[in-house]
Design a protein around this motif. Structure first.
Motif, PDB file in Angstrom:
ATOM      1  N   ILE A   1       0.931  -1.416   0.001  1.00 47.87           N
ATOM      2  CA  ILE A   1      -0.094  -0.071  -0.205  1.00 47.87           C
ATOM      3  C   ILE A   1       0.920   1.375   0.151  1.00 47.87           C
ATOM      4  CG2 ILE A   1      -1.740   1.150   1.473  1.00 47.87           C
ATOM      5  CD1 ILE A   1      -3.023  -1.240   2.052  1.00 47.87           C
ATOM      6  N   GLY A   2       2.086   1.176   0.627  1.00 43.29           N
ATOM      7  CA  GLY A   2       2.955   2.093   0.542  1.00 43.29           C
ATOM      8  C   GLY A   2       2.885   3.417   1.805  1.00 43.29           C
ATOM      9  N   VAL A   3       2.623   2.598   2.877  1.00 45.19           N
ATOM     10  CA  VAL A   3       2.486   3.362   4.224  1.00 45.19           C
ATOM     11  C   VAL A   3       3.325   2.602   5.321  1.00 45.19           C
ATOM     12  CG1 VAL A   3       0.252   4.281   3.577  1.00 45.19           C
ATOM     13  CG2 VAL A   3       0.085   2.355   4.861  1.00 45.19           C
ATOM     14  N   SER A   4       3.458   3.193   6.406  1.00 44.80           N
ATOM     15  CA  SER A   4       4.027   2.529   7.377  1.00 44.80           C
ATOM     16  C   SER A   4       3.005   1.587   8.201  1.00 44.80           C
ATOM     17  CB  SER A   4       4.570   3.432   8.503  1.00 44.80           C
ATOM     18  OG  SER A   4       3.404   4.324   9.025  1.00 44.80           O
ATOM     19  N   GLU A   5       3.485   0.406   9.021  1.00 42.03           N
ATOM     20  CA  GLU A   5       2.365  -0.256   9.623  1.00 42.03           C
ATOM     21  C   GLU A   5       1.585   0.579  10.487  1.00 42.03           C
ATOM     22  OE1 GLU A   5       4.184  -3.899  11.427  1.00 42.03           O
ATOM     23  OE2 GLU A   5       5.676  -4.090   9.466  1.00 42.03           O
ATOM     24  N   ARG A   6       2.204   1.583  11.134  1.00 45.61           N
ATOM     25  CA  ARG A   6       1.487   2.434  12.194  1.00 45.61           C
ATOM     26  C   ARG A   6       0.318   3.282  11.507  1.00 45.61           C
ATOM     27  NH1 ARG A   6       3.455   7.572  15.517  1.00 45.61           N
ATOM     28  NH2 ARG A   6       1.751   7.832  16.870  1.00 45.61           N
ATOM     29  N   HIS A   7       0.716   3.820  10.252  1.00 42.93           N
ATOM     30  CA  HIS A   7      -0.329   4.409   9.588  1.00 42.93           C
ATOM     31  C   HIS A   7      -1.246   3.308   8.994  1.00 42.93           C
ATOM     32  CE1 HIS A   7      -2.143   7.693   7.455  1.00 42.93           C
ATOM     33  NE2 HIS A   7      -2.225   6.964   6.219  1.00 42.93           N
ATOM     34  N   LEU A   8      -0.942   2.222   8.775  1.00 39.54           N
ATOM     35  CA  LEU A   8      -2.050   1.407   8.226  1.00 39.54           C
ATOM     36  C   LEU A   8      -2.929   0.953   9.408  1.00 39.54           C
ATOM     37  CD1 LEU A   8      -2.808  -0.827   5.940  1.00 39.54           C
ATOM     38  CD2 LEU A   8      -1.075  -2.440   6.841  1.00 39.54           C
ATOM     39  N   ARG A   9      -2.444   0.839  10.498  1.00 36.22           N
ATOM     40  CA  ARG A   9      -3.413   0.419  11.886  1.00 36.22           C
ATOM     41  C   ARG A   9      -4.513   1.695  11.963  1.00 36.22           C
ATOM     42  NH1 ARG A   9       1.179  -1.692  13.964  1.00 36.22           N
ATOM     43  NH2 ARG A   9       2.012   0.141  14.824  1.00 36.22           N
ATOM     44  N   ARG A  10      -4.083   2.829  11.838  1.00 37.37           N
ATOM     45  CA  ARG A  10      -4.825   4.192  11.995  1.00 37.37           C
ATOM     46  C   ARG A  10      -6.088   4.178  10.691  1.00 37.37           C
ATOM     47  NH1 ARG A  10      -0.182   7.491  13.553  1.00 37.37           N
ATOM     48  NH2 ARG A  10      -0.144   7.756  11.238  1.00 37.37           N
ATOM     49  N   VAL A  11      -5.388   3.830   9.443  1.00 36.10           N
ATOM     50  CA  VAL A  11      -6.418   3.645   8.305  1.00 36.10           C
ATOM     51  C   VAL A  11      -7.298   2.520   8.477  1.00 36.10           C
ATOM     52  CG1 VAL A  11      -6.563   3.485   6.014  1.00 36.10           C
ATOM     53  CG2 VAL A  11      -4.773   4.794   6.701  1.00 36.10           C
ATOM     54  N   PHE A  12      -7.038   1.373   9.022  1.00 43.60           N
ATOM     55  CA  PHE A  12      -7.929   0.359   9.297  1.00 43.60           C
ATOM     56  C   PHE A  12      -8.875   0.633  10.112  1.00 43.60           C
ATOM     57  CE2 PHE A  12      -5.860  -2.762   6.421  1.00 43.60           C
ATOM     58  CZ  PHE A  12      -6.686  -3.868   6.432  1.00 43.60           C
ATOM     59  N   GLU A  13      -8.446   1.225  11.433  1.00 51.43           N
ATOM     60  CA  GLU A  13      -9.338   1.685  12.421  1.00 51.43           C
ATOM     61  C   GLU A  13     -10.457   2.632  11.872  1.00 51.43           C
ATOM     62  OE1 GLU A  13      -9.697   0.318  15.668  1.00 51.43           O
ATOM     63  OE2 GLU A  13      -8.077  -1.062  15.441  1.00 51.43           O
TER      64      GLU A  13
END
Length: 130
Positions: A46-58
């Protein structure tokens, strides 16, 4: 890693990722499978950090990407077992290190051992075709 504008949505029973640089939504399920259901692979794709991915999912679907990946992996496992794939083969295909680890996770998720699941499914199939 450069951060992109990313959104995770659910539409028509499918999970999609909307990215600013992509004209059409991409299948999150396909990305998960291609990345062997690993969070690091998904965030890289996706091209994002794991931390940002968690935020986007939430924000998008209300669960963590780790929980979602686990669900997707178990749905794929169930489908492969229904097709009659051997348990060891399913474990390898879905990236488990051993069939024992796969069996444990499958039972925790579905409440039944993979062997019992297959017996039950094939029992129903045999009875339905009689």
């Amino acid at each position: 890693m450069k951060r992109r504008d990313v959104e995770i949505i659910q539409r028509d029973g499918r999970f999609l990722v909307l990215m600013a640089r992509e004209p059409l939504p991409l299948s999150l399920t396909k990305m998960a499978r291609d990345g062997e259901y690993k969070m690091a692979s998904l965030s890289d794709r996706i091209g994002v950090s794991e931390r940002h991915l968690r935020r986007v999912f939430e924000e998008g679907i209300g669960i963590s990407p780790k929980d979602w990946l686990r669900q997707e992996r178990m749905v794929a496992a169930r489908a492969l077992l229904r097709e009659g794939s051997p348990i060891k083969e399913v474990a390898i295909d879905l990236g488990f290190t051993t069939a024992k680890m796969f069996s444990r996770d499958f039972q925790l998720f579905h409440g039944v051992k993979p062997t019992d699941f297959q017996r039950k499914e094939f029992g129903y199939s045999l009875n339905a075709s009689s």
